[in-house]
Write a protein that holds these residues in place. Structure first.
Motif, PDB file in Angstrom:
ATOM      1  N   UNK A  32       0.823  -1.207   0.000  1.00  0.00           N
ATOM      2  CA  UNK A  32       0.000   0.000   0.000  1.00  0.00           C
ATOM      3  C   UNK A  32       0.863   1.266   0.000  1.00  0.00           C
ATOM      4  N   UNK A  33       1.894   1.288   0.828  1.00  0.00           N
ATOM      5  CA  UNK A  33       2.774   2.451   0.853  1.00  0.00           C
ATOM      6  C   UNK A  33       3.580   2.558  -0.441  1.00  0.00           C
ATOM      7  N   UNK A  34       3.941   1.438  -1.008  1.00  0.00           N
ATOM      8  CA  UNK A  34       4.650   1.463  -2.285  1.00  0.00           C
ATOM      9  C   UNK A  34       3.747   2.019  -3.383  1.00  0.00           C
ATOM     10  N   UNK A  35       2.489   1.600  -3.392  1.00  0.00           N
ATOM     11  CA  UNK A  35       1.529   2.132  -4.370  1.00  0.00           C
ATOM     12  C   UNK A  35       1.305   3.623  -4.139  1.00  0.00           C
ATOM     13  N   UNK A  36       1.230   4.043  -2.888  1.00  0.00           N
ATOM     14  CA  UNK A  36       1.091   5.471  -2.581  1.00  0.00           C
ATOM     15  C   UNK A  36       2.279   6.277  -3.059  1.00  0.00           C
ATOM     16  N   UNK A  37       3.463   5.718  -2.914  1.00  0.00           N
ATOM     17  CA  UNK A  37       4.665   6.385  -3.398  1.00  0.00           C
ATOM     18  C   UNK A  37       4.587   6.599  -4.904  1.00  0.00           C
ATOM     19  N   UNK A  38       4.244   5.548  -5.624  1.00  0.00           N
ATOM     20  CA  UNK A  38       4.153   5.641  -7.086  1.00  0.00           C
ATOM     21  C   UNK A  38       3.050   6.617  -7.491  1.00  0.00           C
ATOM     22  N   UNK A  39       1.892   6.532  -6.844  1.00  0.00           N
ATOM     23  CA  UNK A  39       0.770   7.406  -7.164  1.00  0.00           C
ATOM     24  C   UNK A  39       1.125   8.875  -6.959  1.00  0.00           C
ATOM     25  N   UNK A  40       1.645   9.216  -5.784  1.00  0.00           N
ATOM     26  CA  UNK A  40       1.951  10.609  -5.494  1.00  0.00           C
ATOM     27  C   UNK A  40       3.120  11.127  -6.325  1.00  0.00           C
ATOM     28  N   UNK A  41       4.104  10.289  -6.586  1.00  0.00           N
ATOM     29  CA  UNK A  41       5.233  10.722  -7.416  1.00  0.00           C
ATOM     30  C   UNK A  41       4.780  10.974  -8.853  1.00  0.00           C
ATOM     31  N   UNK A  42       3.937  10.115  -9.376  1.00  0.00           N
ATOM     32  CA  UNK A  42       3.424  10.301 -10.736  1.00  0.00           C
ATOM     33  C   UNK A  42       2.534  11.535 -10.808  1.00  0.00           C
ATOM     34  N   UNK A  43       1.675  11.700  -9.815  1.00  0.00           N
ATOM     35  CA  UNK A  43       0.781  12.862  -9.773  1.00  0.00           C
ATOM     36  C   UNK A  43       1.599  14.151  -9.677  1.00  0.00           C
ATOM     37  N   UNK A  44       2.651  14.121  -8.860  1.00  0.00           N
ATOM     38  CA  UNK A  44       3.513  15.291  -8.711  1.00  0.00           C
ATOM     39  C   UNK A  44       4.218  15.630 -10.019  1.00  0.00           C
ATOM     40  N   UNK A  45       4.669  14.620 -10.727  1.00  0.00           N
ATOM     41  CA  UNK A  45       5.374  14.859 -11.998  1.00  0.00           C
ATOM     42  C   UNK A  45       4.434  15.403 -13.069  1.00  0.00           C
ATOM     43  N   UNK A  46       3.160  15.032 -13.015  1.00  0.00           N
ATOM     44  CA  UNK A  46       2.195  15.459 -14.026  1.00  0.00           C
ATOM     45  C   UNK A  46       1.511  16.783 -13.700  1.00  0.00           C
ATOM     46  N   UNK A  47       1.667  17.292 -12.489  1.00  0.00           N
ATOM     47  CA  UNK A  47       0.966  18.522 -12.115  1.00  0.00           C
ATOM     48  C   UNK A  47       1.828  19.744 -12.417  1.00  0.00           C
ATOM     49  N   UNK A  48       1.128  20.846 -12.642  1.00  0.00           N
ATOM     50  CA  UNK A  48       1.805  22.103 -12.947  1.00  0.00           C
ATOM     51  C   UNK A  48       2.018  22.934 -11.701  1.00  0.00           C
ATOM     52  N   UNK A  49       2.757  24.041 -11.844  1.00  0.00           N
ATOM     53  CA  UNK A  49       3.074  24.868 -10.672  1.00  0.00           C
ATOM     54  C   UNK A  49       1.856  25.552 -10.055  1.00  0.00           C
ATOM     55  N   UNK A  50       0.786  25.735 -10.820  1.00  0.00           N
ATOM     56  CA  UNK A  50      -0.399  26.407 -10.287  1.00  0.00           C
ATOM     57  C   UNK A  50      -1.486  25.418  -9.856  1.00  0.00           C
ATOM     58  N   UNK A  51      -1.236  24.126  -9.983  1.00  0.00           N
ATOM     59  CA  UNK A  51      -2.230  23.119  -9.608  1.00  0.00           C
ATOM     60  C   UNK A  51      -2.344  23.010  -8.089  1.00  0.00           C
ATOM     61  N   UNK A  52      -3.500  22.519  -7.682  1.00  0.00           N
ATOM     62  CA  UNK A  52      -3.716  22.277  -6.265  1.00  0.00           C
ATOM     63  C   UNK A  52      -4.113  20.815  -6.091  1.00  0.00           C
ATOM     64  N   UNK A  53      -3.449  20.062  -5.271  1.00  0.00           N
ATOM     65  CA  UNK A  53      -2.305  20.374  -4.434  1.00  0.00           C
ATOM     66  C   UNK A  53      -1.040  20.605  -5.264  1.00  0.00           C
ATOM     67  N   UNK A  54      -0.118  21.297  -4.667  1.00  0.00           N
ATOM     68  CA  UNK A  54       1.107  21.674  -5.382  1.00  0.00           C
ATOM     69  C   UNK A  54       1.999  20.460  -5.609  1.00  0.00           C
TER      70      UNK A  54
END
Length: 88
Positions: A32-54
């Motif tokens: 579960x934590x490994x999946x969370x790591x992948x999910x949040x890292x991918x989401x972070x890489x795909x989000x822009x500087x003005x997106x929320x959450x940052x």
């Protein structure tokens, strides 16, 4: 090395360590934590500087999940080592 058969205090003779529970919890939460790591890292890489959450907040969450996954895998290793030592 610590001998589990020798009593050192006032613990009851039937006291047992919850190693099997720790093993089960670590085995469940590591993926579960490994999946969370992948999910949040991918989401972070795909989000822009003005997106929320940052992207910084998402990267922080990915780091926290990665640290918890590391704790879970280390606990898995420790518990399996202790269970093997108990059998011998």
């Amino acid at each position: 090395m610590y001998d589990e058969r020798r009593r050192t205090g006032t613990e009851p003779r039937t006291a047992r360590s919850p190693l099997h529970l720790r093993l089960a919890l670590s085995a469940v939460f590591f993926p579960l934590f490994l999946a969370g790591t992948v999910l949040f890292a991918t989401w972070s890489a795909d989000s822009g500087p003005r997106d929320s959450p940052s992207p910084t907040a998402l990267a922080t969450l990915a780091g926290i999940c990665a640290a918890l996954a590391l704790v879970a895998v280390v606990d898995l290793l420790v518990v399996t080592r202790r269970l093997r030592a108990r059998r011998n």
